[in-house]
Scaffold this active site. Structure first.
Site, PDB file in Angstrom:
ATOM      1  N   SER A 220       0.834  -1.213   0.000  1.00  0.00           N
ATOM      2  CA  SER A 220       0.000   0.000   0.000  1.00  0.00           C
ATOM      3  C   SER A 220       0.864   1.256   0.000  1.00  0.00           C
ATOM      4  O   SER A 220       1.672   1.435  -0.908  1.00  0.00           O
ATOM      5  CB  SER A 220      -0.966  -0.046   1.200  1.00  0.00           C
ATOM      6  OG  SER A 220      -1.942   0.951   1.103  1.00  0.00           O
ATOM      7  N   ASP A 365      -9.874  -4.912  -4.467  1.00  0.00           N
ATOM      8  CA  ASP A 365      -9.252  -3.871  -3.639  1.00  0.00           C
ATOM      9  C   ASP A 365     -10.152  -2.641  -3.628  1.00  0.00           C
ATOM     10  O   ASP A 365     -10.489  -2.100  -4.688  1.00  0.00           O
ATOM     11  CB  ASP A 365      -7.870  -3.526  -4.228  1.00  0.00           C
ATOM     12  CG  ASP A 365      -7.031  -2.670  -3.295  1.00  0.00           C
ATOM     13  OD1 ASP A 365      -7.553  -1.652  -2.797  1.00  0.00           O
ATOM     14  OD2 ASP A 365      -5.861  -3.014  -3.061  1.00  0.00           O
ATOM     15  N   HIS A 397      -8.436  -4.810   0.159  1.00  0.00           N
ATOM     16  CA  HIS A 397      -7.122  -4.204   0.359  1.00  0.00           C
ATOM     17  C   HIS A 397      -6.452  -4.682   1.652  1.00  0.00           C
ATOM     18  O   HIS A 397      -5.292  -5.056   1.649  1.00  0.00           O
ATOM     19  CB  HIS A 397      -7.272  -2.678   0.388  1.00  0.00           C
ATOM     20  CG  HIS A 397      -5.972  -1.945   0.410  1.00  0.00           C
ATOM     21  ND1 HIS A 397      -5.206  -1.778  -0.720  1.00  0.00           N
ATOM     22  CD2 HIS A 397      -5.286  -1.343   1.415  1.00  0.00           C
ATOM     23  CE1 HIS A 397      -4.113  -1.088  -0.416  1.00  0.00           C
ATOM     24  NE2 HIS A 397      -4.130  -0.823   0.883  1.00  0.00           N
TER      25      HIS A 397
END
Ligand SMILES: *[C@@H]1O[C@H](CO)[C@@H](O)[C@H](O)[C@H]1NC(C)=O
Ligand SMILES: *[C@@H]1O[C@H](CO)[C@@H](O)[C@H](O)[C@H]1NC(C)=O
Ligand SMILES: *[C@@H]1O[C@H](CO)[C@@H](O)[C@H](O)[C@H]1NC(C)=O
Length: 447
Positions: A220, A365, A397
């Site tokens: 991320s 996601d 995610h």
């Protein structure tokens, strides 16, 4: 006489003598003599700690990127991080998004296994460095990992596990001294230079420099730094050999992410990201401030003192565009904003990774559309990149952070121990849909 003398002092006719900077080894010796603090596991936060300043600018600014400028021992990190023998913090020269000299800090952790290493038993010494980019997702410099690791430890146990494999682990504060969250150039430069800095000192701790390999890993916000490092490496650090880069939960396009998460559970990352990326672009910063609605400006700006978790809680479900007089257009149609995003906001335009890359991403996601990652991978694959891309049909995610962990460790192990060629394809791209469903549902992980 006096005015002339002071004028001369202000504008010396001859350059003042520049004291040579100490070498990395001299800095290390000093660090062991004067560790971070002797009485408390909690050092001062970066905004208050005088150690977080570069030395005399005349001396450090002309040094090559990656030059070690300061070192201090961090003797309490072996209490907060599992499998750590010792730890050091290194302040090094890097380059910001404006291509000006800058500096950043990384925390280097030595694995417990390294205690067996000696000059007579070099085969027991470590030969791998993991540069681990934490998703700290904040525009608050006091939420930088070099401080947080001391105070709260690590978020996911991955540093502990990497140290458990006998790897050195380096955790850079890649957002730099302005906490420039979401600024790609800044993050990529600071990540690459953290590796150059670590490689100057790691031999002193017994890393086998003749065979040592380095890999990058981020998820991320961490993958934002790792990816920019991977695509910038060929231009910015052409002599630095990186064995591989693992990228989970990529966010290739900052404006696309902004539209995607606005009004949702992670909307709080938007104010943090706006002030973070704009910290590298003063005109955009002042534009953002000037367009805030006065009645709610204080709340928007309060994000400057928050961690990622705090900003997510504070702005949960909000429409962030409502904080601006002109709404969405203030952030996207304005020329200063477009220029900023073109420099710092889009992956895939600054180079092509020339090392093996592992990309893992949840198809569902909810922070960044899988289409953006598909397009980025496709772009790189058309110009000869070597990428293994796992599209996971399970989870979102946050789940993918956990679902992808073991695959990332296995892939990183292969690039760091040299078995990559035997296990994975070394040519072109392999794109596969996979189903790994290990993680429980978690609305937002403990950032
Ligand atoms: C932690 O590191 C410090 C200094 O680096 C060392 O003195 C101490 O013994 C270590 N603690 C443990 C539990 O290994
Ligand atoms: C980024 O995303 C935005 C919004 O989806 C899109 O309009 C833009 O073309 C994308 N930019 C790049 C460089 O891919
Ligand atoms: C993976 O799944 C997508 C649908 O999400 C499909 O369009 C694509 O063809 C699949 N790719 C492979 C390599 O099987």
């Amino acid at each position: 006489m006096r005015p002339l003398l002071s004028l001369l002092l202000l504008f010396p006719l001859f350059p003042l003598p520049v004291l040579p900077l100490p070498t990395a080894n001299q800095l290390l010796a000093l660090a062991d003599a004067a560790p971070i603090l002797t009485s408390s596991p909690y050092p001062l936060p970066p905004s208050l700690d005088p150690w977080y300043r570069a030395p005399d600018a005349v001396a450090w600014q002309p040094t090559p990127p990656g030059t070690v400028l300061k070192v201090r021992a961090a003797p309490f990190l072996n209490r907060t991080i599992g499998n750590a023998l010792t730890a050091y913090q290194i302040l090094y020269r890097t380059t910001d998004s404006q291509h000006d000299p800058s500096w950043a800090v990384t925390t280097l952790l030595v694995p417990v296994w390294q205690a067996r290493c000696s000059t007579t038993a070099t085969h027991l010494c470590a030969h791998a460095v993991l540069s681990y980019q934490i998703p700290y997702d904040t525009c608050n410099v006091d939420a930088s990992p070099s401080y947080g690791l001391n105070v709260v430890g690590e978020p996911y146990g991955e540093i502990r596990d990497a140290l458990g494999l006998g790897w050195f682990v380096s955790v850079p504060d890649y957002e730099g001294p302005l906490a420039s969250y979401a600024a790609g150039l800044q993050a990529g430069h600071a990540t690459l230079d953290s590796v150059r800095a670590v490689m100057q000192v790691a031999g002193v701790f017994g890393l086998r420099m003749d065979v040592a390999k380095v890999a990058l890993w981020g998820y991320s916000g961490g993958a934002l730094a790792s990816e920019w490092a991977a695509e910038l490496a060929g231009q910015y650090a052409p002599k630095l050999v990186i064995a591989g880069v693992a990228l989970g939960g990529l966010t290739p396009n900052v404006t696309s992410v902004t539209d995607y998460i606005n009004g949702g559970e992670c909307a709080g990352l938007i104010p943090a990201g706006l002030l973070g990326i704009a910290s590298q672009h003063p005109e955009a910063y002042w534009w953002i401030l000037s367009r805030l609605k006065p009645a709610t400006a204080a709340k928007f700006l309060s994000v400057r003192y928050m961690t990622a978790a705090q900003s997510i809680a504070a702005f949960w479900g909000e429409n962030i565009y409502d904080y601006f007089v002109g709404g969405w257009a203030d952030l996207r149609a304005a020329r200063v904003m477009k220029m900023m995003y073109n420099v710092d906001g889009y992956m895939g335009y600054h180079g092509v990774p020339r090392m093996p890359v592992f990309v893992y991403k949840a198809v569902n996601d909810e922070l960044s559309k899988v289409d953006d990652t598909d397009a980025l991978v496709d772009r790189f694959c058309k110009v000869g990149a070597n990428i293994l891309y796992h599209r996971n049909t399970a989870g979102g995610h946050n789940e993918e952070l956990v679902n992808g962990r073991q695959r990332a460790f296995a892939w990183l192990s292969s690039v760091l121990d040299g078995s990559y060629d035997e296990v994975y394809s070394t040519m072109g791209c392999t794109v596969v849909n996979v189903t790994y469903n290990i993680a429980p549902y978690v609305p937002w992980l403990n950032l």
